[in-house]
Design a protein around this motif. Structure first.
Motif, PDB file in Angstrom:
ATOM      1  N   LYS A  63       0.824  -1.206   0.000  1.00  0.00           N
ATOM      2  CA  LYS A  63       0.000   0.000   0.000  1.00  0.00           C
ATOM      3  C   LYS A  63       0.863   1.262   0.000  1.00  0.00           C
ATOM      4  O   LYS A  63       0.568   2.236  -0.699  1.00  0.00           O
ATOM      5  N   GLN A  64       1.942   1.232   0.774  1.00  0.00           N
ATOM      6  CA  GLN A  64       2.860   2.378   0.785  1.00  0.00           C
ATOM      7  C   GLN A  64       3.440   2.617  -0.611  1.00  0.00           C
ATOM      8  O   GLN A  64       3.492   3.761  -1.094  1.00  0.00           O
ATOM      9  N   LEU A  65       3.874   1.545  -1.251  1.00  0.00           N
ATOM     10  CA  LEU A  65       4.491   1.673  -2.575  1.00  0.00           C
ATOM     11  C   LEU A  65       3.490   2.173  -3.607  1.00  0.00           C
ATOM     12  O   LEU A  65       3.820   2.999  -4.471  1.00  0.00           O
ATOM     13  N   GLU A  66       2.267   1.686  -3.542  1.00  0.00           N
ATOM     14  CA  GLU A  66       1.241   2.145  -4.466  1.00  0.00           C
ATOM     15  C   GLU A  66       0.975   3.637  -4.298  1.00  0.00           C
ATOM     16  O   GLU A  66       0.853   4.380  -5.287  1.00  0.00           O
ATOM     17  N   CYS A  67       0.890   4.098  -3.058  1.00  0.00           N
ATOM     18  CA  CYS A  67       0.653   5.519  -2.796  1.00  0.00           C
ATOM     19  C   CYS A  67       1.774   6.384  -3.362  1.00  0.00           C
ATOM     20  O   CYS A  67       1.533   7.478  -3.892  1.00  0.00           O
ATOM     21  N   ILE A  68       2.995   5.901  -3.250  1.00  0.00           N
ATOM     22  CA  ILE A  68       4.147   6.674  -3.740  1.00  0.00           C
ATOM     23  C   ILE A  68       4.191   6.689  -5.267  1.00  0.00           C
ATOM     24  O   ILE A  68       4.227   7.755  -5.897  1.00  0.00           O
TER      25      ILE A  68
END
Length: 265
Positions: A63-68
């Motif tokens: 989820k963190q990577l997708e947001c970035i």
């Protein structure tokens, strides 16, 4: 409107601020670039050791990577501590999905004591799936020994190791020679090309976070379109300056002075 280079660090958090995500963000900021982070684990540590680790779930890392990547796409990616095969799978998936470029991987596999920090399954995932995506990998001597399968005691051994590693992982390899007794010379190897980096060895026992700092500085240089060789040279000069500044904090091996080039207020 001002645009600057954006750097993503994927690593563990060091609550004492000397290594991991915190060292990466300081390094990136010192290079006047925009730092973003995907945290793979929280650690309870300081200059005297690591006292606890709480791993993030693979789903939350994803989820963190997708947001970035879907909002502020990075110009370079630095990867540090990845403690499980499941987290490695997620990182590999997202790097491929978003076609990430300028990937510098610091393969954190072996503790200072010599013990392995990854399970055999996670180690296999790291070597076969993640490391091949790197523009450059930056193992120290103990990590290079794990990758090549034999002991490294000299510069000749470093060359042999780089050649052996490149048979499995065909990427740029920077073997850091700081663990050798007589010098701190680093070796860059790619497709048969060999280059040695020999800077003065700074007499400073405070070296907490040097690997994180070097790999992040290399990523900052690559983001600007600088060659791998020149990026390594510039990053080593930055690291040398951060060591020479002589910061002395903590009861153990203390952190670096990442902001030594910035104005003192």
């Amino acid at each position: 409107m001002k645009l600057i280079k954006k750097i993503l660090t994927i690593a563990g958090s060091d609550c004492s601020g000397g290594a991991g995500i915190q060292a990466d963000i300081k390094t990136i900021t010192a290079h006047k670039m925009y730092a973003m982070s995907a945290i793979t684990a929280l650690t309870a540590q300081n200059t005297t050791g690591v006292y606890g680790i709480m791993e993030a779930t693979p789903e939350f890392v994803e989820k963190q990577l997708e947001c970035i990547f879907t909002d502020i796409c990075p110009d370079a990616v630095k990867i540090g501590m990845v403690s499980s095969g499941e987290i490695i799978n997620v990182i590999v998936k997202k790097l491929r999905e978003y076609k990430a470029e300028n990937i510098v991987i610091d393969p954190v596999m072996v503790a200072t004591s010599g013990s392995k920090l990854l399970s055999d399954q996670a180690m296999e995932k790291l070597i076969t799936c993640l490391l091949p995506l790197g523009t450059l990998i930056t193992p120290n001597i103990p990590e290079a020994e794990v990758l090549c399968g034999f002991k490294i005691k000299s510069e000749q051994d470093m060359v042999r190791a780089a050649k052996k590693i490149s048979e499995k992982i065909n990427v740029g390899i920077l073997i850091k020679g700081g663990h050798l007794v007589d010098n701190a010379t680093d070796l860059f190897y790619k497709n048969g090309y060999i280059e040695w980096f020999k800077l003065e060895k700074i007499d400073n026992p405070n070296t907490h976070g040097t690997g994180c700092t070097l790999s992040s500085a290399i990523a900052c240089n690559l983001a600007q379109g600088i060659s791998i060789s020149e990026s390594i040279k510039n990053a080593k000069e930055y690291l040398t300056g951060a060591l020479r500044a002589g910061l002395d904090l903590g009861k153990g091996s203390g952190p670096l002075e990442h902001t030594y080039k910035l104005k003192n207020w």
